[in-house]
Design a protein around this motif. Structure first.
Motif, short mmCIF file in Angstrom:
data_model
loop_
_atom_site.label_atom_id
_atom_site.label_comp_id
_atom_site.label_asym_id
_atom_site.label_seq_id
_atom_site.Cartn_x
_atom_site.Cartn_y
_atom_site.Cartn_z
N LEU A 55 0.82 -1.22 0.00
CA LEU A 55 0.00 0.00 0.00
C LEU A 55 0.84 1.26 0.00
CD1 LEU A 55 -2.83 -0.89 2.55
CD2 LEU A 55 -2.98 -0.81 0.07
N SER A 56 1.95 1.22 0.73
CA SER A 56 2.77 2.42 0.85
C SER A 56 3.36 2.87 -0.48
CB SER A 56 3.90 2.19 1.87
OG SER A 56 4.71 1.12 1.47
N LYS A 57 3.43 1.94 -1.44
CA LYS A 57 4.03 2.28 -2.74
C LYS A 57 3.01 2.67 -3.79
CE LYS A 57 8.09 -0.66 -2.06
NZ LYS A 57 8.82 -1.85 -2.51
N VAL A 58 1.72 2.49 -3.51
CA VAL A 58 0.71 2.78 -4.54
C VAL A 58 -0.35 3.77 -4.08
CG1 VAL A 58 0.95 0.69 -5.89
CG2 VAL A 58 -0.52 0.65 -3.89
N GLY A 59 -0.11 4.48 -2.98
CA GLY A 59 -1.04 5.56 -2.65
C GLY A 59 -1.67 5.52 -1.28
N GLY A 60 -1.42 4.47 -0.50
CA GLY A 60 -1.90 4.49 0.88
C GLY A 60 -3.38 4.27 1.05
N LYS A 61 -3.90 4.81 2.16
CA LYS A 61 -5.25 4.51 2.62
C LYS A 61 -6.35 4.84 1.63
CE LYS A 61 -4.02 5.16 7.48
NZ LYS A 61 -4.38 3.86 8.01
N GLY A 62 -6.23 5.97 0.91
CA GLY A 62 -7.29 6.40 0.02
C GLY A 62 -7.63 5.41 -1.07
N LEU A 63 -6.76 4.41 -1.29
CA LEU A 63 -7.01 3.41 -2.33
C LEU A 63 -8.31 2.65 -2.12
CD1 LEU A 63 -3.48 1.79 -2.71
CD2 LEU A 63 -4.67 3.17 -4.40
N PHE A 64 -8.75 2.54 -0.87
CA PHE A 64 -9.93 1.74 -0.57
C PHE A 64 -11.22 2.57 -0.50
CE2 PHE A 64 -6.52 -0.91 1.36
CZ PHE A 64 -6.70 -2.03 0.56
N VAL A 65 -11.11 3.88 -0.70
CA VAL A 65 -12.31 4.70 -0.53
C VAL A 65 -12.61 5.65 -1.68
CG1 VAL A 65 -12.10 4.62 1.99
CG2 VAL A 65 -11.08 6.52 0.75
N LYS A 66 -11.63 5.94 -2.54
CA LYS A 66 -11.82 6.99 -3.56
C LYS A 66 -13.00 6.72 -4.49
CE LYS A 66 -7.14 8.88 -3.62
NZ LYS A 66 -5.85 8.98 -4.34
N GLU A 67 -13.07 5.49 -5.03
CA GLU A 67 -14.17 5.18 -5.96
C GLU A 67 -15.52 5.23 -5.25
OE1 GLU A 67 -10.49 3.44 -7.72
OE2 GLU A 67 -11.35 3.51 -5.72
N ILE A 68 -15.54 4.81 -3.99
CA ILE A 68 -16.78 4.83 -3.21
C ILE A 68 -17.20 6.27 -2.93
CG2 ILE A 68 -17.76 4.25 -0.94
CD1 ILE A 68 -16.07 1.68 -1.01
N GLU A 69 -16.25 7.13 -2.58
CA GLU A 69 -16.56 8.53 -2.33
C GLU A 69 -17.06 9.23 -3.59
OE1 GLU A 69 -13.66 9.59 1.46
OE2 GLU A 69 -12.88 9.84 -0.57
N GLN A 70 -16.47 8.89 -4.73
CA GLN A 70 -16.93 9.51 -5.99
C GLN A 70 -18.36 9.10 -6.29
OE1 GLN A 70 -15.11 11.88 -7.74
NE2 GLN A 70 -17.16 12.16 -8.60
N ALA A 71 -18.69 7.83 -6.04
CA ALA A 71 -20.06 7.35 -6.26
C ALA A 71 -21.04 8.08 -5.35
CB ALA A 71 -20.13 5.84 -6.01
N MET A 72 -20.59 8.43 -4.15
CA MET A 72 -21.43 9.18 -3.21
C MET A 72 -21.65 10.61 -3.70
SD MET A 72 -20.91 9.09 0.92
CE MET A 72 -19.85 7.67 0.70
N LEU A 73 -20.58 11.24 -4.16
CA LEU A 73 -20.69 12.60 -4.69
C LEU A 73 -21.57 12.63 -5.94
CD1 LEU A 73 -16.97 13.71 -4.22
CD2 LEU A 73 -18.96 14.63 -2.99
N ASP A 74 -21.52 11.55 -6.74
CA ASP A 74 -22.35 11.46 -7.96
C ASP A 74 -23.77 11.00 -7.66
OD1 ASP A 74 -20.13 12.20 -9.40
OD2 ASP A 74 -19.57 10.15 -9.97
#
Length: 322
Positions: A55-74
């Protein structure tokens, strides 16, 4: 009747804990005369797709939530249930953490093939974890261990252990408890020697800030004690600007202030004790500080300042530059 669409990762643990939250919220809405139904919608995140890199090499914690948060905003979904330790300190504009329900066990645990605890693992045993926080503390306690990265969901990690790829693995107790797999635990690691991740064991129920109707229900689901404890921990994380990239741990406990006349009243004064750590990934340096106070934000800030004063900033800068 309003249907609330709940976004969820496809992992067994994510589905299990989301279904439990839906069950709890359904009962709460019925008890308070709110007209809600709930529907679960699976969403695949980047973190679920990239399993061969830490995880530390590909972006950390946000990897598990970004797509979900975008779906919420949409407005494709209305809310989501996250492991709080996977939620970045800063949320996107328009989204809030609507509730933090009662926390599960926040500790880490060791699961070994031989049944040996941490101090009794054989010399040079292979231990799987992709967390720099866990690696740092493991290396400090047992420098002889061979610590190797392991990715995947909780069930796939257990299979890798069973298949002989590792002698032991480190997992969060909360996830095993939620899955009903607590009998797999070999040893629970005490926060006195092995600090958990910020927010470990707690869930965050994320929703849109302007969804007043849903927020009213989530407010009923919020656990005040857990919310205060994780506020202290997340404030600490925010001051240090930390994430999966760096070895940072924290654990807060809310306790009644001793010898206070107010203790017997409904508005008893409460104090929060927070212990935080920053370490080098190889375990050669582990910094720990503890502070007690009445306001969670101030407690989190104070522990971060104490660690910065002891050299934490240099460690974090060096770790993030690698």
């Amino acid at each position: 009747m309003r249907k609330i669409v709940v976004g969820c990762r496809k992992s067994a643990l994510a589905v299990t804990q989301t279904e439990q939250v839906i069950s709890d919220l359904t009962l709460l809405s019925q008890e308070h005369g709110m007209d809600f139904t709930f529907e679960l919608k699976n969403i695949v995140t980047k973190g679920d797709l990239i399993l061969d890199v830490t995880l530390s090499k590909v972006g950390g914690k946000g990897l598990f939530v970004k797509e979900i948060e975008q779906a919420m905003l949409d407005k494709e979904i209305d809310m989501a249930v996250h492991c709080l330790k996977d939620m970045p300190f800063e949320l996107p504009k328009g989204l809030i953490n609507g509730a933090v329900p009662k926390r599960e066990d926040p500790r880490d645990c060791l699961i070994s093939r031989s049944g040996a605890g941490l101090k009794d693992l054989k010399y040079g045993a292979r231990v799987g974890t992709s967390s720099l926080r866990r690696s740092s503390q493991l290396a400090a306690l047992r420098p002889d261990l061979i610590i190797e990265p392991i990715r995947g969901n909780i069930d796939s990690r257990l299979r890798k252990l069973e298949n002989g790829e590792f002698d032991a693995i480190i997992l969060a107790v909360a996830g095993l408890n939620r899955m009903g797999w607590e009998d797999r635990i070999t040893e629970i690691l005490s926060p006195e020697t092995f600090l958990p991740a910020v927010g470990q064991g707690a869930l965050g129920i994320e929703c849109r800030e302007d969804d007043a109707e849903l927020r009213k229900l989530l407010n009923l689901y919020n656990d005040p004690q857990t919310a205060l404890e994780v506020t202290a921990e997340r404030t600490f994380l925010g001051v240090l600007n930390g994430g999966c990239h760096v070895p940072i741990g924290a654990f807060a406990v809310l306790n009644q202030a001793p010898n206070r006349e107010a203790e017997a009243t409904e508005h008893a004064l409460q104090e929060i004790t927070l212990t935080g750590m920053v370490g080098k990934s190889d375990g050669s340096i582990i910094l720990r500080e503890t502070h007690t106070g009445e306001l969670p934000v101030q407690v989190g800030e104070e522990v971060a300042k104490l660690l910065i004063g002891n050299g934490a900033e240099k460690i974090l800068t060096e770790t993030m530059s690698h």
